[in-house]
Motif scaffolding. Structure first.
Motif, PDB file in Angstrom:
ATOM      1  N   GLY A  33     -22.369  29.764   9.194  1.00 55.68           N
ATOM      2  CA  GLY A  33     -22.226  31.144   8.750  1.00 55.68           C
ATOM      3  C   GLY A  33     -22.840  32.181   9.663  1.00 55.68           C
ATOM      4  N   LEU A  34     -23.361  31.760  10.807  1.00 56.83           N
ATOM      5  CA  LEU A  34     -23.982  32.675  11.759  1.00 56.83           C
ATOM      6  C   LEU A  34     -23.127  32.765  13.020  1.00 56.83           C
ATOM      7  CD1 LEU A  34     -27.674  31.435  11.405  1.00 56.83           C
ATOM      8  CD2 LEU A  34     -26.586  33.350  10.210  1.00 56.83           C
ATOM      9  N   MET A  35     -23.318  33.851  13.780  1.00 56.37           N
ATOM     10  CA  MET A  35     -22.523  34.075  14.980  1.00 56.37           C
ATOM     11  C   MET A  35     -23.005  33.194  16.126  1.00 56.37           C
ATOM     12  SD  MET A  35     -22.308  38.221  15.095  1.00 56.37           S
ATOM     13  CE  MET A  35     -22.430  39.190  13.581  1.00 56.37           C
ATOM     14  N   THR A  36     -22.057  32.660  16.858  1.00 56.31           N
ATOM     15  CA  THR A  36     -22.373  31.959  18.095  1.00 56.31           C
ATOM     16  C   THR A  36     -22.259  32.947  19.260  1.00 56.31           C
ATOM     17  OG1 THR A  36     -20.073  31.336  18.433  1.00 56.31           O
ATOM     18  CG2 THR A  36     -21.457  29.801  17.171  1.00 56.31           C
ATOM     19  N   GLU A  37     -22.686  32.502  20.431  1.00 52.86           N
ATOM     20  CA  GLU A  37     -22.528  33.342  21.620  1.00 52.86           C
ATOM     21  C   GLU A  37     -21.052  33.642  21.875  1.00 52.86           C
ATOM     22  OE1 GLU A  37     -23.404  35.592  25.018  1.00 52.86           O
ATOM     23  OE2 GLU A  37     -24.640  34.969  23.312  1.00 52.86           O
ATOM     24  N   ARG A  38     -20.215  32.689  21.559  1.00 53.81           N
ATOM     25  CA  ARG A  38     -18.781  32.921  21.720  1.00 53.81           C
ATOM     26  C   ARG A  38     -18.333  34.082  20.857  1.00 53.81           C
ATOM     27  NH1 ARG A  38     -13.873  28.553  20.449  1.00 53.81           N
ATOM     28  NH2 ARG A  38     -12.288  29.625  21.689  1.00 53.81           N
ATOM     29  N   TYR A  39     -18.788  34.138  19.626  1.00 50.63           N
ATOM     30  CA  TYR A  39     -18.427  35.236  18.717  1.00 50.63           C
ATOM     31  C   TYR A  39     -18.925  36.570  19.266  1.00 50.63           C
ATOM     32  CZ  TYR A  39     -17.499  37.499  14.199  1.00 50.63           C
ATOM     33  OH  TYR A  39     -17.002  38.308  13.208  1.00 50.63           O
ATOM     34  N   LEU A  40     -20.170  36.592  19.699  1.00 50.61           N
ATOM     35  CA  LEU A  40     -20.763  37.826  20.201  1.00 50.61           C
ATOM     36  C   LEU A  40     -20.027  38.333  21.432  1.00 50.61           C
ATOM     37  CD1 LEU A  40     -24.466  36.703  19.774  1.00 50.61           C
ATOM     38  CD2 LEU A  40     -23.385  38.559  18.490  1.00 50.61           C
ATOM     39  N   ARG A  41     -19.697  37.438  22.365  1.00 50.87           N
ATOM     40  CA  ARG A  41     -19.008  37.873  23.578  1.00 50.87           C
ATOM     41  C   ARG A  41     -17.588  38.331  23.286  1.00 50.87           C
ATOM     42  NH1 ARG A  41     -18.684  39.770  26.720  1.00 50.87           N
ATOM     43  NH2 ARG A  41     -17.818  38.691  28.522  1.00 50.87           N
ATOM     44  N   TYR A  42     -16.938  37.686  22.332  1.00 56.37           N
ATOM     45  CA  TYR A  42     -15.581  38.080  21.942  1.00 56.37           C
ATOM     46  C   TYR A  42     -15.564  39.518  21.438  1.00 56.37           C
ATOM     47  CZ  TYR A  42     -11.452  38.260  18.874  1.00 56.37           C
ATOM     48  OH  TYR A  42     -10.295  38.628  18.232  1.00 56.37           O
ATOM     49  N   GLN A  43     -16.531  39.872  20.599  1.00 54.99           N
ATOM     50  CA  GLN A  43     -16.596  41.242  20.079  1.00 54.99           C
ATOM     51  C   GLN A  43     -17.097  42.217  21.149  1.00 54.99           C
ATOM     52  OE1 GLN A  43     -15.197  41.734  17.356  1.00 54.99           O
ATOM     53  NE2 GLN A  43     -15.336  39.850  16.157  1.00 54.99           N
ATOM     54  N   GLU A  44     -18.069  41.796  21.920  1.00 56.54           N
ATOM     55  CA  GLU A  44     -18.646  42.671  22.940  1.00 56.54           C
ATOM     56  C   GLU A  44     -17.611  43.097  23.975  1.00 56.54           C
ATOM     57  OE1 GLU A  44     -22.306  42.583  26.234  1.00 56.54           O
ATOM     58  OE2 GLU A  44     -21.568  40.729  25.320  1.00 56.54           O
ATOM     59  N   GLU A  45     -16.682  42.207  24.306  1.00 58.27           N
ATOM     60  CA  GLU A  45     -15.721  42.502  25.357  1.00 58.27           C
ATOM     61  C   GLU A  45     -14.891  43.739  25.044  1.00 58.27           C
ATOM     62  OE1 GLU A  45     -14.477  41.918  29.129  1.00 58.27           O
ATOM     63  OE2 GLU A  45     -15.807  40.503  28.113  1.00 58.27           O
ATOM     64  N   LYS A  46     -14.591  43.951  23.765  1.00 59.85           N
ATOM     65  CA  LYS A  46     -13.802  45.129  23.393  1.00 59.85           C
ATOM     66  C   LYS A  46     -14.588  46.407  23.633  1.00 59.85           C
ATOM     67  CE  LYS A  46     -13.035  42.841  19.581  1.00 59.85           C
ATOM     68  NZ  LYS A  46     -12.621  42.358  18.255  1.00 59.85           N
ATOM     69  N   ALA A  47     -15.906  46.354  23.423  1.00 61.29           N
ATOM     70  CA  ALA A  47     -16.746  47.517  23.721  1.00 61.29           C
ATOM     71  C   ALA A  47     -16.814  47.747  25.222  1.00 61.29           C
ATOM     72  CB  ALA A  47     -18.145  47.311  23.147  1.00 61.29           C
ATOM     73  N   ILE A  48     -16.918  46.672  25.999  1.00 61.30           N
ATOM     74  CA  ILE A  48     -16.880  46.794  27.456  1.00 61.30           C
ATOM     75  C   ILE A  48     -15.570  47.454  27.880  1.00 61.30           C
ATOM     76  CG2 ILE A  48     -16.764  45.478  29.614  1.00 61.30           C
ATOM     77  CD1 ILE A  48     -18.592  43.396  28.281  1.00 61.30           C
ATOM     78  N   GLY A  49     -14.496  47.114  27.173  1.00 59.07           N
ATOM     79  CA  GLY A  49     -13.180  47.661  27.479  1.00 59.07           C
ATOM     80  C   GLY A  49     -12.961  49.079  27.014  1.00 59.07           C
ATOM     81  N   GLY A  50     -13.956  49.694  26.331  1.00 57.18           N
ATOM     82  CA  GLY A  50     -13.893  51.115  26.037  1.00 57.18           C
ATOM     83  C   GLY A  50     -13.553  51.519  24.628  1.00 57.18           C
ATOM     84  N   ILE A  51     -13.383  50.584  23.709  1.00 53.68           N
ATOM     85  CA  ILE A  51     -12.978  50.935  22.352  1.00 53.68           C
ATOM     86  C   ILE A  51     -14.059  51.758  21.654  1.00 53.68           C
ATOM     87  CG2 ILE A  51     -13.932  48.927  21.111  1.00 53.68           C
ATOM     88  CD1 ILE A  51     -11.152  48.749  19.712  1.00 53.68           C
ATOM     89  N   GLY A  52     -13.655  52.563  20.660  1.00 54.34           N
ATOM     90  CA  GLY A  52     -14.613  53.412  19.962  1.00 54.34           C
ATOM     91  C   GLY A  52     -15.327  52.725  18.815  1.00 54.34           C
ATOM     92  N   LEU A  53     -14.613  51.865  18.070  1.00 52.72           N
ATOM     93  CA  LEU A  53     -15.189  51.222  16.893  1.00 52.72           C
ATOM     94  C   LEU A  53     -14.739  49.772  16.829  1.00 52.72           C
ATOM     95  CD1 LEU A  53     -16.667  51.235  14.128  1.00 52.72           C
ATOM     96  CD2 LEU A  53     -14.534  52.081  13.109  1.00 52.72           C
ATOM     97  N   VAL A  54     -15.715  48.873  16.758  1.00 53.53           N
ATOM     98  CA  VAL A  54     -15.446  47.449  16.573  1.00 53.53           C
ATOM     99  C   VAL A  54     -15.737  47.106  15.119  1.00 53.53           C
ATOM    100  CG1 VAL A  54     -16.079  45.098  17.238  1.00 53.53           C
ATOM    101  CG2 VAL A  54     -16.039  46.911  18.957  1.00 53.53           C
ATOM    102  N   MET A  55     -14.682  46.910  14.344  1.00 61.20           N
ATOM    103  CA  MET A  55     -14.833  46.389  12.982  1.00 61.20           C
ATOM    104  C   MET A  55     -14.681  44.872  13.086  1.00 61.20           C
ATOM    105  SD  MET A  55     -12.502  49.256  11.030  1.00 61.20           S
ATOM    106  CE  MET A  55     -13.125  48.961   9.378  1.00 61.20           C
TER     107      MET A  55
END
Length: 673
Positions: A33-55
């Motif tokens: 039930g906790l995030m792995t590094e894979r989960y964190l990097r998957y979400q982080e990449e969208k922020a690196i790509g410039g998105i405004g809001l990561v839901m």
């Protein structure tokens, strides 16, 4: 300014642009039930790509009896706060904000994860997720309300910017809302006010717990995809009532429900569905609420997203699967490179299997070892690629981006390989963008792509390549156990021509993918064809995802196609100008025959490896691949200087692989070449 890049105030949050990804549950990215590094990097990449809001955190569950089938986040575990803090810091470092979805999944929870009964307002089973729920008792309600409030507090204290309550797709709150799931006669059933009471209480408990200044929103249906489900008018009335009785910062409008697999498929529309096809539904909700409205659903390109904002249909536009295809959409838009965005082709490959994988972006969800952006090489190589299908084009693209001198030879007049015949129907045509994008990007990187250039081993040995990559694909396998394969057609044969009329056709599938289904559908485009689809598997489309298969079944059955399972094709022979097919049921061993005009065999492909085999003795590595290094995307061992070229093969030139595997092969091989 482009409306997509305008800042937007969402409650107390200021978003730097109006593009968001809505919450979903990437499979296999959590542990306990906790995030792995894979989960964190998957979400982080969208922020690196410039998105405004990561839901994020689709179907994150708030209680043990709401455990998700989708390996979601346990939003009720206090340990999740550390993960929230980590993700929030990563995302904010790139100027984006984060909102987590929290939910009680009700009757669609995984009752075998904890062996606790699922819950629902009434004892009605959901067919898609197949649990028999317990009817909620009086003491369950305050327990669940407290769990929602506690999960929201964990999000606040973990440094997130808000929470979204899932009240669509068959989760607990919307089973109260929907009369077909709620037959109660107490204060939680009957009138709209009563049916909405539970959701209003959930939202009230959350707001009381987190106070002001923390975004609280709700994801609501705008219309259910069922004759007995909530209509658009019902959903507009629900949205107006809920926003009038709860302190909300936004409403996220979704289409469809999850009662059956067909409804799930309509909820997540695939290729062939019109772009932005339910934006009017979101606009109808927006017209009656006084908070910002978000909507995602086949907003697959920036033109559709831009239209949604310019026409005031929504306030924020969700491009969720588009960011699975290319998490750097906003960065490319801001750089004036909109044409270089990798397109979402609606394949829904991201919804199949145990990983959220894009059919043609092998880096997505593998960011820990497959970067989205190719890094330059330290020294330049001469790379020759043989074959212009998905594997060869990706090898050429990545190698050229590394700075190598790349030449690709394709014997046919067009690039694309077996993507081409599979995409000739209108409904499948979006997938042609896979190889069109690869061609454009390979050329942009400087690769020379030469069509109508057949090369053999003698031609290649005359070159002074440092690396030769064989991506020659495969030939259809139509061999049959008792003969007659030469009398049959392959999927490529059929899809390369217009559909005939007045034919009786048997399509045999010993593959399980979409190929045979596309062939059967293709014959329906002709007039007065009689089609039987026979498969050796226990059901047709055995390996086709559950959000794709219902659409095929509907079209084939409505078109009169006979579906025969558990049956193999033994032989084909000529009889009086027609073909007699002999079949055997693999469960009963009963033998039967059909007399038809055509037999189509789909059994995958056999590797076209003649060039590879001829080059092996001349190569420095004999074609050998260090599988452990290849598996992790690491550089293959160098050959001694002067020992000759290194030889590799990828995609269907190895074995029948499919589009994603072919592109992934090429990316792993070439990213450190």
């Amino acid at each position: 300014m482009d409306p997509l890049l305008e800042p937007f105030d969402l409650g107390s949050l200021t978003l730097k642009n109006r593009i968001v990804t809505t919450a979903h549950a990437p499979l296999g990215y959590t542990h306990d039930g906790l995030m792995t590094e894979r989960y964190l990097r998957y979400q982080e990449e969208k922020a690196i790509g410039g998105i405004g809001l990561v839901m994020f955190g689709g179907s994150s569950f708030v209680t043990p009896d709401a455990h998700s089938f989708f390996e979601s986040i346990n939003a009720g575990d206090p340990r999740i706060q550390d993960d929230y803090a980590d993700l929030s810091a990563r995302v904010r470092a790139h100027g984006a904000r984060t909102i987590v979805q929290i939910s009680h999944l009700g009757r669609r929870a995984d009752d075998h994860a904890t062996w606790l009964p699922t819950l629902a307002p009434s004892p009605i089973r959901e067919r898609a997720h197949r649990t028999w729920p317990k009817v909620i008792e009086d003491f369950d309600v305050p327990r669940i309300l407290a769990a929602y409030a506690r999960a929201a507090r964990y999000a606040l204290e973990g440094g997130l910017d808000g929470v979204e309550v899932m009240a669509g797709s068959g989760h607990l709150p919307d089973t109260f809302l929907a009369p077909r799931a709620n037959r109660r006669t107490d204060r939680y059933g009957g009138s709209l006010e009563n049916r909405a009471r539970f959701l209003v209480e959930v939202l009230g408990a959350i707001r009381e717990e987190v106070g002001s200044g923390f975004a609280v929103g709700v994801r609501l249906p705008g219309e259910e995809s069922s004759a007995d489900g909530l209509s658009g008018e019902d959903c507009v009335e629900i949205a107006a009532h809920v926003t009038a009785h709860a302190d909300l910062d936004f409403v996220d409008v979704m289409y469809g429900s999850g009662f059956t697999h067909r409804e799930l498929a309509q909820q997540i529309p695939s290729a062939g569905t019109a772009l932005g096809f339910k934006l009017a539904m979101a606009q109808a909700v927006r017209d009656v609420v006084d908070v910002p409205v978000i909507h995602a659903g086949r907003v697959a390109d920036l033109a559709t997203a831009r239209h949604a904002l310019r026409e005031d249909l929504v306030d924020l536009v969700g491009m969720t699967r588009s960011h699975i295809a290319d998490p750097h959409i906003v960065r490319k838009l801001m750089a004036g490179q909109e044409e270089r965005i990798r397109p979402c082709v609606g394949a829904s490959h991201c919804l199949q299997g145990n990983d959220t994988l894009c059919i043609h972006n092998p880096a997505t969800s593998r960011e820990t070892f497959i970067p989205q952006l190719t890094s330059p090489a330290t020294h330049r190589l001469r790379v020759t690629v043989v074959g212009g299908g998905p594997a060869g084009l990706e090898a050429a693209r990545v190698s050229a981006e590394r700075g190598h001198d790349v030449t690709l030879y394709e014997a046919a007049s067009q690039f694309g390989g077996q993507v081409l015949p599979m995409t000739r129907s209108a409904r499948q045509s979006e997938k042609r963008s896979i190889t069109e994008w690869l061609v454009a990007e390979a050329k942009h990187a400087g690769a020379r792509l030469l069509a109508n250039h057949y090369v053999d081993e003698d031609d290649l040995l005359k070159e002074t390549a440092d690396v030769v990559i064989v991506a020659t694909g495969g030939m259809p396998d139509t061999d049959l156990p008792q003969g007659g394969g030469e009398l049959t057609l392959s999927s490529v044969d059929v899809l390369g021509k217009a559909a005939p009329s007045g034919r009786t056709v048997l399509v045999f599938d010993d593959h399980g993918g979409e190929q045979a289904l596309v062939v059967a559908e293709h014959y329906l485009e002709g007039q007065d064809n009689t089609v039987e689809l026979v498969t050796v598997d226990e059901h047709v489309g055995h390996d086709v995802g559950h959000t794709i298969m219902p659409g095929y079944k509907t079209r084939l059955l409505q078109g009169g196609v006979t579906l025969t399972t558990d049956t193999e094709l033994l032989s084909v022979e000529k009889v009086d100008g027609r073909l007699r097919a002999t079949l055997r049921n693999v469960a009963s061993d009963a033998v039967s025959q059909r007399v038809v005009d055509a037999v189509v065999v789909e059994q995958g492909t056999l590797a076209m490896d003649d060039v590879y085999e001829a080059l092996k003795p001349h190569s420095s590595n004999g074609g050998a691949l260090d599988l452990e290094r290849f598996r992790h995307g690491l550089a293959q061992p160098e050959s001694p200087e002067g020992s000759g070229f290194r030889l590799f093969r990828v995609g269907d030139a190895v074995s029948h692989r499919g589009i994603h595997a072919a592109i992934y092969d090429a990316r792993r091989l070439c990213q450190n070449l």
